[in-house]
Write a protein that holds these residues in place. Structure first.
Motif, PDB file in Angstrom:
ATOM      1  N   THR A   9      -0.034   8.337   3.498  1.00 51.42           N
ATOM      2  CA  THR A   9      -1.414   7.864   3.336  1.00 51.42           C
ATOM      3  C   THR A   9      -2.064   8.610   2.170  1.00 51.42           C
ATOM      4  OG1 THR A   9      -2.531   9.503   4.761  1.00 51.42           O
ATOM      5  CG2 THR A   9      -1.656   7.530   5.836  1.00 51.42           C
ATOM      6  N   SER A  10      -3.087   7.980   1.598  1.00 51.18           N
ATOM      7  CA  SER A  10      -3.933   8.678   0.635  1.00 51.18           C
ATOM      8  C   SER A  10      -4.732   9.732   1.407  1.00 51.18           C
ATOM      9  CB  SER A  10      -4.868   7.678  -0.042  1.00 51.18           C
ATOM     10  OG  SER A  10      -5.599   6.960   0.943  1.00 51.18           O
ATOM     11  N   ASP A  12      -7.669   9.757   1.980  1.00 48.73           N
ATOM     12  CA  ASP A  12      -8.655   9.063   2.812  1.00 48.73           C
ATOM     13  C   ASP A  12      -7.990   8.109   3.813  1.00 48.73           C
ATOM     14  OD1 ASP A  12      -7.968   7.645   0.403  1.00 48.73           O
ATOM     15  OD2 ASP A  12      -9.577   6.225   0.805  1.00 48.73           O
ATOM     16  N   GLY A  13      -6.692   8.289   4.081  1.00 44.81           N
ATOM     17  CA  GLY A  13      -6.077   7.598   5.217  1.00 44.81           C
ATOM     18  C   GLY A  13      -5.588   6.184   4.974  1.00 44.81           C
ATOM     19  N   LYS A  14      -5.509   5.766   3.713  1.00 42.67           N
ATOM     20  CA  LYS A  14      -5.069   4.389   3.428  1.00 42.67           C
ATOM     21  C   LYS A  14      -3.568   4.333   3.139  1.00 42.67           C
ATOM     22  CE  LYS A  14      -9.422   3.094   3.285  1.00 42.67           C
ATOM     23  NZ  LYS A  14     -10.012   2.449   4.464  1.00 42.67           N
ATOM     24  N   LEU A  15      -2.946   3.221   3.552  1.00 44.10           N
ATOM     25  CA  LEU A  15      -1.509   3.008   3.291  1.00 44.10           C
ATOM     26  C   LEU A  15      -1.271   2.327   1.950  1.00 44.10           C
ATOM     27  CD1 LEU A  15      -0.126   1.500   6.628  1.00 44.10           C
ATOM     28  CD2 LEU A  15       0.087   3.852   5.828  1.00 44.10           C
ATOM     29  N   ARG A  18      -6.619  -2.488  -1.250  1.00 45.78           N
ATOM     30  CA  ARG A  18      -7.107  -3.722  -0.604  1.00 45.78           C
ATOM     31  C   ARG A  18      -6.303  -4.934  -1.046  1.00 45.78           C
ATOM     32  NH1 ARG A  18     -11.084  -3.138  -4.696  1.00 45.78           N
ATOM     33  NH2 ARG A  18     -11.236  -5.009  -5.982  1.00 45.78           N
ATOM     34  N   GLY A 155       0.426  -0.843   8.895  1.00 45.66           N
ATOM     35  CA  GLY A 155      -0.639  -0.426   9.794  1.00 45.66           C
ATOM     36  C   GLY A 155      -0.777  -1.275  11.051  1.00 45.66           C
ATOM     37  N   ARG A 182     -12.861  -0.772   2.440  1.00 51.48           N
ATOM     38  CA  ARG A 182     -12.888  -1.023   3.895  1.00 51.48           C
ATOM     39  C   ARG A 182     -11.790  -1.970   4.327  1.00 51.48           C
ATOM     40  NH1 ARG A 182     -17.023  -3.466   1.550  1.00 51.48           N
ATOM     41  NH2 ARG A 182     -18.408  -1.692   1.777  1.00 51.48           N
ATOM     42  N   THR A 186      -4.866   0.871   6.781  1.00 50.83           N
ATOM     43  CA  THR A 186      -4.829   2.287   7.174  1.00 50.83           C
ATOM     44  C   THR A 186      -3.597   2.523   8.051  1.00 50.83           C
ATOM     45  OG1 THR A 186      -6.048   2.086   9.245  1.00 50.83           O
ATOM     46  CG2 THR A 186      -7.355   2.283   7.224  1.00 50.83           C
ATOM     47  N   LEU A 187      -3.403   3.764   8.437  1.00 50.15           N
ATOM     48  CA  LEU A 187      -2.218   4.127   9.221  1.00 50.15           C
ATOM     49  C   LEU A 187      -2.102   3.301  10.500  1.00 50.15           C
ATOM     50  CD1 LEU A 187       0.158   6.206   9.519  1.00 50.15           C
ATOM     51  CD2 LEU A 187      -1.394   7.492  10.960  1.00 50.15           C
ATOM     52  N   ASP A 189      -4.019   0.015  12.147  1.00 46.84           N
ATOM     53  CA  ASP A 189      -5.050  -1.026  12.044  1.00 46.84           C
ATOM     54  C   ASP A 189      -5.164  -1.764  13.379  1.00 46.84           C
ATOM     55  OD1 ASP A 189      -5.870  -0.386   9.465  1.00 46.84           O
ATOM     56  OD2 ASP A 189      -4.249  -1.512   8.562  1.00 46.84           O
TER      57      ASP A 189
END
Ligand SMILES: NC(=O)c1ccc[n+]([C@@H]2O[C@H](COP(=O)([O-])OP(=O)(O)OC[C@H]3O[C@@H](n4cnc5c(N)ncnc54)[C@H](O)[C@@H]3O)[C@@H](O)[C@H]2O)c1
Ligand SMILES: Nc1nc(=O)c(N)c(NC[C@H](O)[C@H](O)[C@H](O)COP(=O)(O)O)[nH]1
Length: 224
Positions: A9-10, A12-15, A18, A155, A182, A186-187, A189
């Motif tokens: 993840t980044s 900030d928790g993103k896989l 967008r 996710g 948004r 994320t890890l 979803d």
């Protein structure tokens, strides 16, 4: 059966972004670790969203690790598993090549045509009506002798596996970047939990590349 979820993840928790396009979050050391984890697994599992977004091959990249598997009497690569309710895995997907055995987990609602096409290239497991019933699908995989499972996302699938109580271990590489958004995956979803949140026990922390690897055990899970 032992199920390890692995993801990057980044900070900030993103896989991924967008656009759901792959972002190289891991550095070289983490990709090497992922390769070793694959080599130690009987199967590598992904959701069809990841196949459609990344077209991953899910094979062991290091020749020496493949050789070690062969020496141990195992196939050079672990099996590959795609969780794919309606058979959306493209027939030219890299996971359907002949580098390893591939299982596609479908539901009763998968159209016959997709089923027949996929059956030429993969072993089919049918479990569930609308979404894959993960408990039943994983039990079927265990019956095929697959005991050590590594899940590589995405996710939606990771959330469902936690929801089904199927995860024993979580490894997350948190990398040195911010993806934001948004609508970025994320890890975990899915619908998200509102109560009875799965509890994790921190097993290990390691500095890796320019980030950190966190290993967690999932608390109070019965062995599957
Ligand atoms: N950074 C990382 O480590 C990493 C790893 C893998 C994927 N990704 C990223 O994640 C994104 C894809 O993730 P995603 O969440 O869209 O897709 P996913 O890979 O989690 O697949 C989800 C799909 O699987 C199918 N499915 C069938 N039964 C299901 C069930 N019981 N529960 C959940 N899904 C079920 C559904 O069609 C669902 O849409 C891509 O952008 C990819 O680049 C990142
Ligand atoms: N560990 C990891 N770090 C990342 O920064 C990243 N973006 C992924 N993403 C997982 C995704 O599914 C990839 O597409 C497969 O890791 C590719 O696998 P192949 O090389 O094709 O075998 N995984």
């Amino acid at each position: 059966m032992h199920v390890v979820v692995n993801a990057a993840t980044s900070a900030d928790g993103k896989l991924s972004s967008r656009r759901r396009e792959q972002v190289a979050i891991s550095g070289e050391a983490d990709f090497d670790r992922v390769d070793r984890l694959r080599a130690d697994s009987d199967a590598v599992v992904v959701g069809v969203g990841t196949v459609l977004a990344d077209d991953p091959h899910l094979t062991v990249k290091d020749d020496a690790l493949r050789e070690q598997r062969r020496d141990a009497g195992e196939p050079a690569n672990p099996a590959r598993v795609v969780v794919d309710s309606t058979g959306r895995t493209p027939l030219d997907a890299a996971v359907l090549d002949d580098a390893a055995t591939t299982y596609v987990c479908l539901t009763e609602s998968a159209p016959v045509e997709q089923r027949l096409d996929l059956a030429d290239r993969a072993e089919l497991v049918t479990a569930g009506d609308e979404r894959v019933d993960l408990l039943r699908a994983f039990a079927a995989l265990q019956n095929q002798g697959l005991e050590q499972l590594m899940v590589e996302g995405g996710g939606e699938l990771i959330f469902s596996l936690f929801d089904a109580g199927l995860v024993d271990e979580l490894s997350v590489f948190v990398g040195p970047t911010i993806i934001g958004g948004r609508d970025a995956p994320t890890l975990a979803d899915g619908d998200g939990f509102v109560a009875d949140f799965p509890e994790l026990e921190l097993a290990d922390i390691e500095r890796l590349d320019n980030g950190v690897l966190l290993r967690w055990h999932v608390a109070d899970e019965a062995e599957t």
